[in-house]
Design a protein around this motif. Structure first.
Motif, PDB file in Angstrom:
ATOM      1  N   ALA A 142       0.759  -1.091   0.026  1.00 26.02           N
ATOM      2  CA  ALA A 142      -0.144  -0.264  -0.014  1.00 26.02           C
ATOM      3  C   ALA A 142       0.839   1.178  -0.005  1.00 26.02           C
ATOM      4  CB  ALA A 142      -0.976  -0.092   1.394  1.00 26.02           C
ATOM      5  N   ASP A 143       2.095   1.276   0.682  1.00 21.51           N
ATOM      6  CA  ASP A 143       2.842   2.593   0.838  1.00 21.51           C
ATOM      7  C   ASP A 143       3.712   2.501  -0.469  1.00 21.51           C
ATOM      8  OD1 ASP A 143       4.650   0.301   1.086  1.00 21.51           O
ATOM      9  OD2 ASP A 143       5.705   0.945   2.641  1.00 21.51           O
ATOM     10  N   GLU A 144       3.379   1.827  -1.386  1.00 19.32           N
ATOM     11  CA  GLU A 144       4.391   1.961  -2.592  1.00 19.32           C
ATOM     12  C   GLU A 144       3.219   2.854  -3.712  1.00 19.32           C
ATOM     13  OE1 GLU A 144       7.020  -2.030  -2.311  1.00 19.32           O
ATOM     14  OE2 GLU A 144       5.213  -2.020  -3.515  1.00 19.32           O
ATOM     15  N   LEU A 145       1.958   2.585  -3.375  1.00 16.04           N
ATOM     16  CA  LEU A 145       0.993   3.265  -4.296  1.00 16.04           C
ATOM     17  C   LEU A 145       0.934   4.867  -4.292  1.00 16.04           C
ATOM     18  CD1 LEU A 145      -1.931   1.004  -3.715  1.00 16.04           C
ATOM     19  CD2 LEU A 145      -0.193   0.675  -5.332  1.00 16.04           C
ATOM     20  N   SER A 146       0.537   5.472  -5.494  1.00 17.39           N
ATOM     21  CA  SER A 146       0.585   6.814  -5.472  1.00 17.39           C
ATOM     22  C   SER A 146      -0.982   7.191  -4.346  1.00 17.39           C
ATOM     23  CB  SER A 146       0.164   7.231  -6.754  1.00 17.39           C
ATOM     24  OG  SER A 146      -1.102   6.937  -7.237  1.00 17.39           O
ATOM     25  N   GLY A 147      -0.900   8.690  -4.224  1.00 20.29           N
ATOM     26  CA  GLY A 147      -2.033   9.083  -3.365  1.00 20.29           C
ATOM     27  C   GLY A 147      -3.418   9.000  -3.933  1.00 20.29           C
ATOM     28  N   GLY A 148      -3.271   9.036  -5.250  1.00 21.65           N
ATOM     29  CA  GLY A 148      -4.574   8.485  -5.949  1.00 21.65           C
ATOM     30  C   GLY A 148      -5.039   7.059  -5.950  1.00 21.65           C
ATOM     31  N   MET A 149      -3.987   6.258  -6.122  1.00 21.73           N
ATOM     32  CA  MET A 149      -4.362   4.990  -6.065  1.00 21.73           C
ATOM     33  C   MET A 149      -4.684   4.470  -4.687  1.00 21.73           C
ATOM     34  SD  MET A 149      -1.165   3.361  -8.315  1.00 21.73           S
ATOM     35  CE  MET A 149      -0.964   3.612  -9.917  1.00 21.73           C
ATOM     36  N   GLN A 150      -3.882   5.080  -3.501  1.00 23.04           N
ATOM     37  CA  GLN A 150      -4.349   4.663  -2.239  1.00 23.04           C
ATOM     38  C   GLN A 150      -5.892   4.964  -2.050  1.00 23.04           C
ATOM     39  OE1 GLN A 150      -1.696   6.306   0.619  1.00 23.04           O
ATOM     40  NE2 GLN A 150      -0.031   5.108  -0.207  1.00 23.04           N
ATOM     41  N   ARG A 151      -6.284   6.210  -2.600  1.00 28.62           N
ATOM     42  CA  ARG A 151      -7.747   6.750  -2.189  1.00 28.62           C
ATOM     43  C   ARG A 151      -8.526   5.587  -2.793  1.00 28.62           C
ATOM     44  NH1 ARG A 151      -9.283   8.062   1.763  1.00 28.62           N
ATOM     45  NH2 ARG A 151     -11.039   9.249   1.150  1.00 28.62           N
ATOM     46  N   LEU A 175      -6.441  14.988  -3.680  1.00 29.02           N
ATOM     47  CA  LEU A 175      -6.079  14.734  -4.899  1.00 29.02           C
ATOM     48  C   LEU A 175      -5.851  15.552  -6.192  1.00 29.02           C
ATOM     49  CD1 LEU A 175      -8.029  11.325  -5.211  1.00 29.02           C
ATOM     50  CD2 LEU A 175      -5.930  11.535  -4.276  1.00 29.02           C
ATOM     51  N   ASP A 176      -5.198  15.469  -7.098  1.00 31.21           N
ATOM     52  CA  ASP A 176      -5.053  16.248  -7.972  1.00 31.21           C
ATOM     53  C   ASP A 176      -6.259  16.164  -8.931  1.00 31.21           C
ATOM     54  OD1 ASP A 176      -4.620  14.284 -10.441  1.00 31.21           O
ATOM     55  OD2 ASP A 176      -2.540  13.999  -9.434  1.00 31.21           O
ATOM     56  N   PRO A 177      -6.718  17.180  -9.849  1.00 31.29           N
ATOM     57  CA  PRO A 177      -7.978  17.186 -10.463  1.00 31.29           C
ATOM     58  C   PRO A 177      -7.938  15.733 -11.367  1.00 31.29           C
ATOM     59  CG  PRO A 177      -6.870  19.264 -10.686  1.00 31.29           C
ATOM     60  CD  PRO A 177      -5.978  18.475 -10.120  1.00 31.29           C
ATOM     61  N   GLN A 178      -7.103  15.295 -12.167  1.00 31.53           N
ATOM     62  CA  GLN A 178      -7.032  13.973 -12.742  1.00 31.53           C
ATOM     63  C   GLN A 178      -7.322  12.833 -11.922  1.00 31.53           C
ATOM     64  OE1 GLN A 178      -3.361  12.838 -14.929  1.00 31.53           O
ATOM     65  NE2 GLN A 178      -4.423  11.292 -16.207  1.00 31.53           N
ATOM     66  N   MET A 179      -6.812  12.617 -10.673  1.00 29.21           N
ATOM     67  CA  MET A 179      -7.174  11.617 -10.066  1.00 29.21           C
ATOM     68  C   MET A 179      -8.646  11.765  -9.582  1.00 29.21           C
ATOM     69  SD  MET A 179      -5.235   9.074  -9.762  1.00 29.21           S
ATOM     70  CE  MET A 179      -3.652   8.610 -10.392  1.00 29.21           C
ATOM     71  N   ARG A 180      -8.863  13.146  -9.033  1.00 26.34           N
ATOM     72  CA  ARG A 180     -10.435  13.214  -8.481  1.00 26.34           C
ATOM     73  C   ARG A 180     -11.323  12.729  -9.685  1.00 26.34           C
ATOM     74  NH1 ARG A 180     -11.154  19.252  -7.823  1.00 26.34           N
ATOM     75  NH2 ARG A 180     -13.624  18.422  -7.173  1.00 26.34           N
ATOM     76  N   HIS A 181     -11.184  13.058 -10.718  1.00 25.78           N
ATOM     77  CA  HIS A 181     -11.961  12.585 -11.884  1.00 25.78           C
ATOM     78  C   HIS A 181     -12.020  11.121 -12.063  1.00 25.78           C
ATOM     79  CE1 HIS A 181     -13.649  16.369 -13.582  1.00 25.78           C
ATOM     80  NE2 HIS A 181     -12.656  16.932 -13.321  1.00 25.78           N
ATOM     81  N   ILE A 182     -10.905  10.412 -11.689  1.00 20.53           N
ATOM     82  CA  ILE A 182     -11.042   9.118 -11.965  1.00 20.53           C
ATOM     83  C   ILE A 182     -11.892   8.316 -10.755  1.00 20.53           C
ATOM     84  CG2 ILE A 182      -9.630   6.792 -11.665  1.00 20.53           C
ATOM     85  CD1 ILE A 182      -7.317   8.480 -13.097  1.00 20.53           C
ATOM     86  N   VAL A 183     -11.847   8.972  -9.531  1.00 24.32           N
ATOM     87  CA  VAL A 183     -12.458   8.437  -8.317  1.00 24.32           C
ATOM     88  C   VAL A 183     -14.025   8.881  -8.847  1.00 24.32           C
ATOM     89  CG1 VAL A 183     -13.018   8.870  -5.856  1.00 24.32           C
ATOM     90  CG2 VAL A 183     -10.465   8.646  -6.841  1.00 24.32           C
ATOM     91  N   TRP A 184     -14.004   9.965  -9.199  1.00 26.69           N
ATOM     92  CA  TRP A 184     -15.776  10.268  -9.480  1.00 26.69           C
ATOM     93  C   TRP A 184     -16.196   9.256 -10.371  1.00 26.69           C
ATOM     94  CZ3 TRP A 184     -15.878  16.224 -11.155  1.00 26.69           C
ATOM     95  CH2 TRP A 184     -15.423  16.899 -10.061  1.00 26.69           C
ATOM     96  N   GLN A 185     -15.482   8.779 -11.380  1.00 22.25           N
ATOM     97  CA  GLN A 185     -16.135   7.904 -12.273  1.00 22.25           C
ATOM     98  C   GLN A 185     -16.181   6.407 -11.664  1.00 22.25           C
ATOM     99  OE1 GLN A 185     -16.570   8.395 -15.588  1.00 22.25           O
ATOM    100  NE2 GLN A 185     -17.671   6.526 -15.529  1.00 22.25           N
ATOM    101  N   ARG A 186     -15.535   6.049 -10.561  1.00 21.82           N
ATOM    102  CA  ARG A 186     -15.929   4.982  -9.938  1.00 21.82           C
ATOM    103  C   ARG A 186     -17.055   5.089  -9.039  1.00 21.82           C
ATOM    104  NH1 ARG A 186     -12.495   4.083 -12.676  1.00 21.82           N
ATOM    105  NH2 ARG A 186     -14.168   3.043 -13.879  1.00 21.82           N
ATOM    106  N   LEU A 187     -17.204   6.161  -8.372  1.00 23.69           N
ATOM    107  CA  LEU A 187     -18.322   6.596  -7.619  1.00 23.69           C
ATOM    108  C   LEU A 187     -19.457   6.600  -8.852  1.00 23.69           C
ATOM    109  CD1 LEU A 187     -17.108   8.933  -5.043  1.00 23.69           C
ATOM    110  CD2 LEU A 187     -17.348   6.689  -4.763  1.00 23.69           C
ATOM    111  N   LEU A 188     -19.596   7.134  -9.830  1.00 20.83           N
ATOM    112  CA  LEU A 188     -20.620   7.197 -10.751  1.00 20.83           C
ATOM    113  C   LEU A 188     -21.232   5.796 -11.361  1.00 20.83           C
ATOM    114  CD1 LEU A 188     -19.616  10.479 -12.963  1.00 20.83           C
ATOM    115  CD2 LEU A 188     -21.590  10.132 -11.174  1.00 20.83           C
ATOM    116  N   GLU A 189     -20.085   4.870 -11.300  1.00 25.37           N
ATOM    117  CA  GLU A 189     -20.410   3.410 -11.534  1.00 25.37           C
ATOM    118  C   GLU A 189     -21.266   3.053 -10.718  1.00 25.37           C
ATOM    119  OE1 GLU A 189     -17.259   0.984 -12.556  1.00 25.37           O
ATOM    120  OE2 GLU A 189     -16.341   2.525 -14.065  1.00 25.37           O
TER     121      GLU A 189
END
Length: 316
Positions: A142-151, A175-189
């Motif tokens: 887990a500590d090898e993952l980026s902040g966005g991956m950890q979220r 999270l940076d804007p790109q990672m935020r949008h990736i998380v949004w996509q998972r939540l929209l699913e």
């Protein structure tokens, strides 16, 4: 143990009536009535100190109400807190991942807490890794993952027990804007699957994009409730005009402005007008002899609603 399709009574996942939360002499939540409907994406928003965190903790059965009545998934938390928690998914603001475990181990270990046998826990872990788009990181610590991956991993872990109700506390914070949008996509699913979700966030665009309905709290009470579009239309109008003046606005300036816009706010650095037609309002401002140093016209947002209702921005 999959209870996701076991509906709450009368289509309401959470019902609170007269909820109160006190800490010594401080009343953090003051007689709040709240409903979260089954299958909706519900936003619980407010400035810091508004009482939303205390409310969220009561709704998610982490903290007991000081007063009032609460039903979660058709059960009383005072009697059935453990049974309710078994059907909840909670994504905390802090990741709380086990950094010594791999991404897959974080998920399978958490699934085991809910009583799943090892093969099923591993299957669910793999399924949630795929949902979070982390298949290739299954064996990474887990500590090898980026902040966005950890979220994304933290969100996946909160869903590993197929919860009937998910609480998301600032899921994209930091999270940076790109990672935020990736998380949004998972939540929209999840939203498309009619998963019931309760969200707190400091990002107004996030609430506007994701939430079916929003409750705004301030000083322990609910000050507004509705869809994002309803709240914007009711409290901020169609468009916003921001006027910057070289000096602080005078009383004469505000009197002239009141004839241009029925609703406006006076800030230290500018005047904000809430109007149906921004271009027409600017024309009228100049016609009345006012000469702002700078003018902007934009679409009204939830940030404007917060300013109107609380006198503060969400981040204050």
């Amino acid at each position: 143990m999959d209870t996701k399709n076991d509906p709450p009574l009368d289509g309401i996942a959470v019902r609170g009536r007269g909820l109160i939360k006190r800490f010594s002499d401080l009343t953090a939540v003051d007689s709040v009535n709240i409903d979260v409907y089954s299958g909706e994406f519900f936003g619980l928003l407010g400035p810091n100190g508004a009482g939303k965190t205390s409310t969220m903790r009561m709704l998610s059965c982490i903290s007991r109400p000081t007063g009032g009545e609460l039903s979660v998934l058709g059960r009383n938390p005072r009697r059935d807190a453990a049974k309710i928690r078994a059907r909840l998914g909670i994504v905390h603001q802090e990741n709380n991942l086990d950094i010594d475990l791999t991404a897959l181990e974080n998920l399978t270990t958490y699934a085991r807490y809910f009583g799943y046998p090892k093969p099923e826990a591993r299957r669910r872990g793999r399924e949630m890794l795929h949902f979070a788009q982390l298949d290739e990181k299954a064996d990474s610590r887990a500590d090898e993952l980026s902040g966005g991956m950890q979220r994304r991993l933290a969100i996946a872990r909160g869903l590993v027990n197929s919860p009937a109700l998910v609480f998301l506390d600032e899921p994209t914070s930091g999270l940076d804007p790109q990672m935020r949008h990736i998380v949004w996509q998972r939540l929209l699913e999840l939203k498309q699957q009619r998963t019931t979700m309760v969200l707190t966030t400091h990002y107004m665009d996030e609430a506007e994009q994701l939430c079916d309905r929003i409750v705004i709290m301030d000083r322990g009470r609910i000050v507004a409730e509705g869809t994002p579009q309803m709240l914007i239309k009711e409290h901020a109008g169609q468009e916003v005009v921001e006027l910057w003046f070289p000096d602080n606005p005078t009383e004469e300036t505000t009197l002239l402005i009141s004839g241009v816009a029925e609703q406006f706010d006076i800030l230290p650095d500018r005047l904000i007008l809430y109007v149906p037609d921004g271009k027409a309002a600017v024309t009228e401002v100049h016609r009345r002899g006012l000469s702002p140093a700078r003018v902007t016209v934009r679409r009204s947002t939830l940030e404007d609603v917060f300013l109107r209702l609380t006198g503060r921005t969400l981040a204050e």
